[in-house]
Design a protein around this motif. Structure first.
Motif, mmCIF file in Angstrom:
data_model
loop_
_atom_site.group_PDB
_atom_site.id
_atom_site.type_symbol
_atom_site.label_atom_id
_atom_site.label_comp_id
_atom_site.label_asym_id
_atom_site.label_seq_id
_atom_site.Cartn_x
_atom_site.Cartn_y
_atom_site.Cartn_z
ATOM 1 N N ALA A 35 62.186 19.654 5.778
ATOM 2 C CA ALA A 35 63.252 18.725 6.136
ATOM 3 C C ALA A 35 63.936 19.233 7.393
ATOM 4 O O ALA A 35 64.315 20.405 7.468
ATOM 5 C CB ALA A 35 64.262 18.615 4.993
ATOM 6 N N THR A 63 58.887 11.018 7.386
ATOM 7 C CA THR A 63 59.695 10.300 6.403
ATOM 8 C C THR A 63 61.109 10.247 6.957
ATOM 9 O O THR A 63 61.631 11.273 7.395
ATOM 10 C CB THR A 63 59.703 11.061 5.065
ATOM 11 O OG1 THR A 63 58.361 11.166 4.598
ATOM 12 C CG2 THR A 63 60.556 10.356 4.025
ATOM 13 N N TYR A 72 63.836 7.348 2.752
ATOM 14 C CA TYR A 72 64.839 7.873 1.818
ATOM 15 C C TYR A 72 66.128 7.086 2.057
ATOM 16 O O TYR A 72 66.632 7.069 3.191
ATOM 17 C CB TYR A 72 65.088 9.366 2.090
ATOM 18 C CG TYR A 72 64.159 10.287 1.343
ATOM 19 C CD1 TYR A 72 62.791 10.056 1.307
ATOM 20 C CD2 TYR A 72 64.651 11.405 0.669
ATOM 21 C CE1 TYR A 72 61.940 10.905 0.619
ATOM 22 C CE2 TYR A 72 63.813 12.263 -0.023
ATOM 23 C CZ TYR A 72 62.460 12.010 -0.048
ATOM 24 O OH TYR A 72 61.634 12.849 -0.732
ATOM 25 N N LEU A 118 60.685 15.360 6.504
ATOM 26 C CA LEU A 118 61.810 14.454 6.267
ATOM 27 C C LEU A 118 62.869 14.626 7.356
ATOM 28 O O LEU A 118 63.282 15.749 7.651
ATOM 29 C CB LEU A 118 62.446 14.769 4.899
ATOM 30 C CG LEU A 118 63.769 14.084 4.561
ATOM 31 C CD1 LEU A 118 63.617 12.564 4.462
ATOM 32 C CD2 LEU A 118 64.334 14.639 3.247
#
Ligand SMILES: *Cc1c(COP(=O)(O)O)cnc(C)c1O
Length: 355
Positions: A57, A97, A121, A77
């Motif tokens: 992330a 993502t 998300y 992410l």
């Protein structure tokens, strides 16, 4: 010879910490949080130490691109999503993502020309009031995004403001659970929640500071029992030693004056290396196997420590500012901050060794 200061990154400690976290979270998948250039450790250097993560992330597109260029093929992410619609081109190209927290991002996704649908998300504001959709609009946002051709799948994402407190996740979790009927994969736990709130782990966790061996609460004592190890040691050497009489002052502003004769040492580390300038007299510094006290004001390139009770300390003695022997949290606490800030603030001029 270069100045003796250096940061050492301990790859095996990163691997170890990830294994500790995996044990804690069981079946949940782990995003290793690498924002701020891996909390100051350098993404390029450390990502291999964390390659057993399920995903990384990050904050910025360039961090994601760096990971792809380094050869990471797994999920990435973007914690705060994209900052402008054009970023979707890169998100598509590198298969990232993205999180989504504001309505304009929905329109941007709907209108983008993508080669492949993206994973999204959807951020829920569960009480922190920083990013995310409100409770009232959340179900509608989920429904809109789920129907878009450009969207492959959606995950519920939220963030805790107080996961380092005993009941800190209770109220936000109750809000999040109101969306249980949507049956979305869920990702809400940060480091504090990973360690202290098992009922928040769900499908994915986002572990940051614990991977680097520091405490989500800022207090080392809170994580001492978890066998987490420092990923970074900041070390230097003594470059001068002085015996001073009572009544002598040390450093800028003469903030410290000796009450008795003392043996003091000058260390090659200052605030331009990332050491906190506001660290007061008494902040611990490790030297020759023991904790010594910082004395007076930290300078740009040097600081002074008390070696009166450390007879072996001499010019060339190794000094640890934080790391394997001295938790960064203890230094941070003395300086009125948290380990996160000290790690992230490591200055560019400090050479880094990778072990
Ligand atoms: C930074 C961040 C994390 C990781 O926080 P830690 O306390 O370091 O575990 C998780 N989620 C989001 C959204 C973040 O910004």
């Amino acid at each position: 010879m270069p100045r003796p200061i250096r940061a050492v990154i301990h790859q095996h400690n990163l691997e170890h910490n990830l294994a500790v976290i995996r044990q804690k979270v069981g079946q949940a998948k782990v995003w290793s949080v690498m924002k701020a250039d891996g909390y100051g450790h350098g993404i390029k250097r450390i990502w291999r130490g964390l390659k057993d993560s399920d995903g990384f992330a990050v904050l910025d597109l360039h961090e994601a691109i760096l990971l792809r260029n380094e050869g990471w093929k797994g999920p990435i992410l973007l914690l705060e999503g994209f900052f402008q619609a054009d970023d979707l081109v890169v998100i598509d190209q590198y298969q990232l993502t993205t999180s989504v927290h504001s309505r304009w991002q929905l329109a941007a996704i709907e209108q983008a020309l993508l080669n492949k649908p993206i994973s999204v998300y959807i951020k829920l504001n569960s009480g922190m009031n920083r990013l995310g959709f409100s409770m009232n609009e959340y179900a509608d946002i989920v429904s809109q995004l789920s129907q878009m051709e450009n969207v492959a799948d959606v995950t519920l994402m939220s963030h805790f403001a107080n996961s380092d407190m005993v009941e800190g996740t209770q109220a936000p979790l109750a809000k999040i659970q109101q969306f249980a009927q949507l049956s979305l994969p869920t990702c809400i736990a940060n480091s504090g929640a990973v360690l202290w709130h098992k009922n928040t782990h769900y499908d994915w966790v986002r572990a940051g500071i614990v991977l680097y061996g520091a405490s989500p609460s800022g207090k080392w004592g809170d994580i001492a029992e978890y066998d987490l190890k420092a990923a970074m040691t900041l070390q230097s050497e003594i470059i001068a030693v002085h015996d001073i009489e009572a009544g002598q002052s040390i450093g800028y502003g003469s903030k410290f004056t000796s009450e008795k004769p003392m043996r003091i040492a000058t260390v090659a580390c200052g605030y331009a290396d990332g050491y906190p300038r506001h660290a007061p007299t008494g902040t611990p510094v490790w030297c020759q196997g023991q904790r010594c006290a910082l004395l007076g004001t930290v300078s740009m390139d040097m600081l002074t420590i008390d070696i009166s009770d450390c007879p072996e300390a001499t010019i060339g003695s190794k000094v640890e500012l934080w790391g394997e022997n001295l938790p960064v949290d203890d230094v941070a606490q003395a300086a009125g901050t948290i380990g996160y800030e000290l790690l992230c603030a490591l200055a560019r001029r400090v050479p880094i060794d990778f072990q």
